[in-house]
Design a protein around this motif. Sequence first.
Motif, PDB file in Angstrom:
ATOM      1  N   VAL A 266      49.002  11.380  25.966  1.00 19.89           N
ATOM      2  CA  VAL A 266      47.730  11.981  25.603  1.00 19.89           C
ATOM      3  C   VAL A 266      47.013  10.714  24.837  1.00 19.89           C
ATOM      4  O   VAL A 266      47.594  10.204  23.741  1.00 19.89           O
ATOM      5  CB  VAL A 266      47.805  13.155  24.489  1.00 19.89           C
ATOM      6  N   ILE A 267      45.813  10.655  25.149  1.00 19.86           N
ATOM      7  CA  ILE A 267      45.261   9.447  24.248  1.00 19.86           C
ATOM      8  C   ILE A 267      43.916   9.921  23.378  1.00 19.86           C
ATOM      9  O   ILE A 267      42.875  10.348  23.924  1.00 19.86           O
ATOM     10  CB  ILE A 267      44.652   8.057  25.192  1.00 19.86           C
ATOM     11  N   CYS A 268      44.004   9.553  22.119  1.00 19.63           N
ATOM     12  CA  CYS A 268      43.094   9.995  21.040  1.00 19.63           C
ATOM     13  C   CYS A 268      42.178   8.848  20.647  1.00 19.63           C
ATOM     14  O   CYS A 268      42.680   7.660  20.821  1.00 19.63           O
ATOM     15  CB  CYS A 268      43.603  10.757  19.998  1.00 19.63           C
ATOM     16  N   GLY A 269      41.076   9.099  20.101  1.00 21.16           N
ATOM     17  CA  GLY A 269      40.224   7.840  19.721  1.00 21.16           C
ATOM     18  C   GLY A 269      40.386   7.519  18.366  1.00 21.16           C
ATOM     19  O   GLY A 269      39.859   6.349  17.794  1.00 21.16           O
ATOM     20  N   SER A 270      41.191   8.049  17.500  1.00 20.40           N
ATOM     21  CA  SER A 270      41.678   7.547  16.088  1.00 20.40           C
ATOM     22  C   SER A 270      43.131   8.063  15.698  1.00 20.40           C
ATOM     23  O   SER A 270      43.637   8.952  16.268  1.00 20.40           O
ATOM     24  CB  SER A 270      40.365   8.305  15.094  1.00 20.40           C
ATOM     25  N   LYS A 271      43.352   7.257  14.655  1.00 14.68           N
ATOM     26  CA  LYS A 271      44.790   7.604  14.047  1.00 14.68           C
ATOM     27  C   LYS A 271      44.649   9.053  13.404  1.00 14.68           C
ATOM     28  O   LYS A 271      45.810   9.718  13.844  1.00 14.68           O
ATOM     29  CB  LYS A 271      45.099   6.554  13.108  1.00 14.68           C
ATOM     30  N   GLY A 272      43.684   9.522  12.983  1.00 20.17           N
ATOM     31  CA  GLY A 272      43.681  10.792  12.090  1.00 20.17           C
ATOM     32  C   GLY A 272      43.641  11.857  13.364  1.00 20.17           C
ATOM     33  O   GLY A 272      44.324  12.951  13.165  1.00 20.17           O
ATOM     34  N   LYS A 273      42.879  11.691  14.444  1.00 15.69           N
ATOM     35  CA  LYS A 273      42.996  12.550  15.627  1.00 15.69           C
ATOM     36  C   LYS A 273      44.232  12.678  16.195  1.00 15.69           C
ATOM     37  O   LYS A 273      44.738  13.628  16.497  1.00 15.69           O
ATOM     38  CB  LYS A 273      41.859  12.306  16.482  1.00 15.69           C
ATOM     39  N   THR A 274      45.224  11.486  16.276  1.00  8.67           N
ATOM     40  CA  THR A 274      46.294  11.361  16.833  1.00  8.67           C
ATOM     41  C   THR A 274      47.467  12.213  15.839  1.00  8.67           C
ATOM     42  O   THR A 274      48.354  12.898  16.305  1.00  8.67           O
ATOM     43  CB  THR A 274      46.728  10.053  16.899  1.00  8.67           C
ATOM     44  N   TYR A 276      46.667  14.435  13.854  1.00 12.15           N
ATOM     45  CA  TYR A 276      46.297  16.075  13.917  1.00 12.15           C
ATOM     46  C   TYR A 276      47.048  16.630  14.922  1.00 12.15           C
ATOM     47  O   TYR A 276      47.700  17.739  14.996  1.00 12.15           O
ATOM     48  CB  TYR A 276      45.134  16.152  13.763  1.00 12.15           C
ATOM     49  N   ILE A 277      46.688  16.100  16.278  1.00 11.33           N
ATOM     50  CA  ILE A 277      47.348  16.704  17.613  1.00 11.33           C
ATOM     51  C   ILE A 277      48.608  16.694  17.591  1.00 11.33           C
ATOM     52  O   ILE A 277      49.382  17.743  17.998  1.00 11.33           O
ATOM     53  CB  ILE A 277      46.690  15.982  18.821  1.00 11.33           C
ATOM     54  N   SER A 278      49.444  15.600  16.826  1.00  4.79           N
ATOM     55  CA  SER A 278      51.020  15.739  17.030  1.00  4.79           C
ATOM     56  C   SER A 278      51.517  16.759  15.936  1.00  4.79           C
ATOM     57  O   SER A 278      52.495  17.389  16.377  1.00  4.79           O
ATOM     58  CB  SER A 278      51.364  14.425  16.172  1.00  4.79           C
ATOM     59  N   VAL A 279      50.921  16.927  14.645  1.00  5.57           N
ATOM     60  CA  VAL A 279      51.178  18.130  14.005  1.00  5.57           C
ATOM     61  C   VAL A 279      51.224  19.567  14.627  1.00  5.57           C
ATOM     62  O   VAL A 279      51.986  20.417  14.507  1.00  5.57           O
ATOM     63  CB  VAL A 279      50.617  17.923  12.646  1.00  5.57           C
ATOM     64  N   GLU A 280      49.922  19.695  15.395  1.00  2.00           N
ATOM     65  CA  GLU A 280      49.893  20.902  16.063  1.00  2.00           C
ATOM     66  C   GLU A 280      51.036  20.950  17.091  1.00  2.00           C
ATOM     67  O   GLU A 280      51.242  22.147  17.383  1.00  2.00           O
ATOM     68  CB  GLU A 280      48.411  20.872  16.688  1.00  2.00           C
ATOM     69  N   LEU A 286      55.927  22.069  20.808  1.00  2.00           N
ATOM     70  CA  LEU A 286      55.911  21.358  22.088  1.00  2.00           C
ATOM     71  C   LEU A 286      56.680  19.963  21.925  1.00  2.00           C
ATOM     72  O   LEU A 286      56.476  19.320  20.767  1.00  2.00           O
ATOM     73  CB  LEU A 286      54.504  20.989  22.274  1.00  2.00           C
ATOM     74  N   PRO A 287      57.529  19.243  22.885  1.00  2.00           N
ATOM     75  CA  PRO A 287      58.388  18.081  22.630  1.00  2.00           C
ATOM     76  C   PRO A 287      57.403  17.103  22.651  1.00  2.00           C
ATOM     77  O   PRO A 287      57.151  16.622  23.674  1.00  2.00           O
ATOM     78  CB  PRO A 287      59.403  18.326  23.867  1.00  2.00           C
ATOM     79  N   SER A 288      57.143  16.541  21.398  1.00  2.00           N
ATOM     80  CA  SER A 288      56.159  15.510  21.650  1.00  2.00           C
ATOM     81  C   SER A 288      56.516  14.362  20.495  1.00  2.00           C
ATOM     82  O   SER A 288      57.180  14.690  19.639  1.00  2.00           O
ATOM     83  CB  SER A 288      54.630  15.852  21.274  1.00  2.00           C
ATOM     84  N   VAL A 289      55.937  13.249  20.653  1.00  2.00           N
ATOM     85  CA  VAL A 289      55.968  12.132  19.663  1.00  2.00           C
ATOM     86  C   VAL A 289      54.719  11.313  19.698  1.00  2.00           C
ATOM     87  O   VAL A 289      53.841  11.756  20.582  1.00  2.00           O
ATOM     88  CB  VAL A 289      57.059  10.946  20.013  1.00  2.00           C
ATOM     89  N   SER A 290      54.180  10.905  18.484  1.00  2.00           N
ATOM     90  CA  SER A 290      53.139   9.971  18.382  1.00  2.00           C
ATOM     91  C   SER A 290      53.123   8.585  17.972  1.00  2.00           C
ATOM     92  O   SER A 290      54.192   8.178  17.428  1.00  2.00           O
ATOM     93  CB  SER A 290      52.231  10.789  17.259  1.00  2.00           C
ATOM     94  N   ILE A 334      45.969  12.493  29.625  1.00  2.00           N
ATOM     95  CA  ILE A 334      44.931  13.326  28.864  1.00  2.00           C
ATOM     96  C   ILE A 334      44.188  12.552  28.246  1.00  2.00           C
ATOM     97  O   ILE A 334      44.600  11.993  27.049  1.00  2.00           O
ATOM     98  CB  ILE A 334      45.388  14.548  28.335  1.00  2.00           C
ATOM     99  N   ASN A 335      42.687  12.171  28.528  1.00  2.00           N
ATOM    100  CA  ASN A 335      41.831  11.634  27.443  1.00  2.00           C
ATOM    101  C   ASN A 335      41.192  12.583  26.700  1.00  2.00           C
ATOM    102  O   ASN A 335      40.159  13.084  27.035  1.00  2.00           O
ATOM    103  CB  ASN A 335      40.478  10.977  28.113  1.00  2.00           C
ATOM    104  N   TYR A 336      41.875  13.026  25.362  1.00  2.00           N
ATOM    105  CA  TYR A 336      41.593  13.873  24.746  1.00  2.00           C
ATOM    106  C   TYR A 336      40.071  13.464  24.100  1.00  2.00           C
ATOM    107  O   TYR A 336      39.170  14.449  23.939  1.00  2.00           O
ATOM    108  CB  TYR A 336      42.342  14.163  23.363  1.00  2.00           C
ATOM    109  N   ASP A 337      39.877  12.172  23.746  1.00  2.00           N
ATOM    110  CA  ASP A 337      38.593  11.599  23.425  1.00  2.00           C
ATOM    111  C   ASP A 337      38.441  10.685  24.344  1.00  2.00           C
ATOM    112  O   ASP A 337      39.177   9.684  24.835  1.00  2.00           O
ATOM    113  CB  ASP A 337      38.781  10.774  21.925  1.00  2.00           C
ATOM    114  N   PHE A 338      37.100  10.670  24.897  1.00  2.00           N
ATOM    115  CA  PHE A 338      36.532   9.916  26.039  1.00  2.00           C
ATOM    116  C   PHE A 338      36.393   8.343  25.513  1.00  2.00           C
ATOM    117  O   PHE A 338      36.123   8.174  24.119  1.00  2.00           O
ATOM    118  CB  PHE A 338      35.245  10.150  26.456  1.00  2.00           C
TER     119      PHE A 338
END
Length: 437
Positions: A266-274, A276-280, A286-290, A334-338
């Motif tokens: 999953v690719i986000c446009g900023s560190k803050g969004k990254t 946020y999505i990681s915490v969610e 969901l088995p995730s890392v950031s 997944i391009n979360y932010d284009f």
Amino acid sequence: MTIDYIVKPIAKPVLTFEQAFYNYPDILIALKKAKLEKPTPIQCQAWPILLSGEDMIGIAQTGSGKRLAFVLPAFIHIDGQTTPKEERRGPAVLIVAPTRELVIEINKEVKKYKYRGITSCCVYGGVDRKKQVAAIQEGVDIIIATPGRMNDLMKLGHLDMKNISYLVLDEADRMLDMGFEPQIKRVLYGIRPTRQTVITSATWTAALRRLADSYTKDPVQVCVGSLDLTATHSVKQTCIVSNESEKEEIFFDLLHDMAPNDKVMVICGSKGKTDYISVECIMRRLPSVSIHRGKEQKEREQAINDIMDGTASILIATDVVSRVLDIGDVTHVINYDFPNNMAEYVHRIGRTGRAGKTGESISFFTKEDWAHASELIEILEEANQEVPKGLCELAERYDKRNKQKNEDDELPKRKQLTLADLCGCSKEKFCRTQRTH
């Protein structure tokens, strides 16, 4: 007057590993251990050129095997040096790459083949410089470095550049995009002009052409695919046109629908969004890392290890990883932010559908991204992908707005009337008689 042109003969491509390395049985053994079946198109063309000592520019999409294309000839180059290893001061090969993650991956590739005791080390920022200096002083054959840290070590006199005779600028277009051109030029100035130079890239930009013209000697250009911006056809591209407020719900529905064996980037446009999505993702179990530039190096390395060994199946990141990490078996991007440009889009989705496999990209597209709508439609159509109706509508609206804006800009500016104009007086007369008006 007749002008005679000299056409330089170019080595013919090879079709098998044996054709390329029949004189180097140790490499053939290493390739067999790696369970590689046959060379990729870029390797077929690059190996004969590099083994003949020519400079080369390799243009190919991500996942095409460019790394092995320059690593194996580097081994043979080192082994063929006339100066005995114990008498050399400094490395013979320098590989410069844009990020620490790519530097680490290239080093893994070098160590994987273990050719005749050739040694290598990584040089990048964010970690203790003393350990890197100590590794260099112990004596290494190959240094893989980021431009910034490489410049630091050169300035401080920790690195002897005199014996470097094989230079690789890997992902050169990416380094130029990241603003590393001054650092790259300083590195090039410090290396002898008789070196063999290899430049790899996924795109062929004007800035890269200027760099190649200045710092290579009669290079052979190898292009796999088109020089035009196109997406790999091994990836199914899906575009979801939505409002910003709708993205999150749709996104997590997609993640919940993934199969157990899917590996998602999953690719986000900023560190803050990254973050946020990681915490969610964590909250939803969901088995995730950031990963992003704000994290410590150990955290970044641990995240990569977790996604590589299957501890996590979702990697959430800024575009620091979109072109430089070689994470195997990614099934979905997944391009979360284009992205900000279409070249970045092509590189991002190229993280899946690699090594002969297929993959899928899913890109969220909102009105804020509408400047890229027409270009995205062209890329989708070229790859025979479905073009959403909403994307066409955004493209039409954006083009219509631009057309109207251009027409408005061409209208003559409305003349500003002064009091003198209203009175029918000249400006000079008005100035002299303004008290009477």
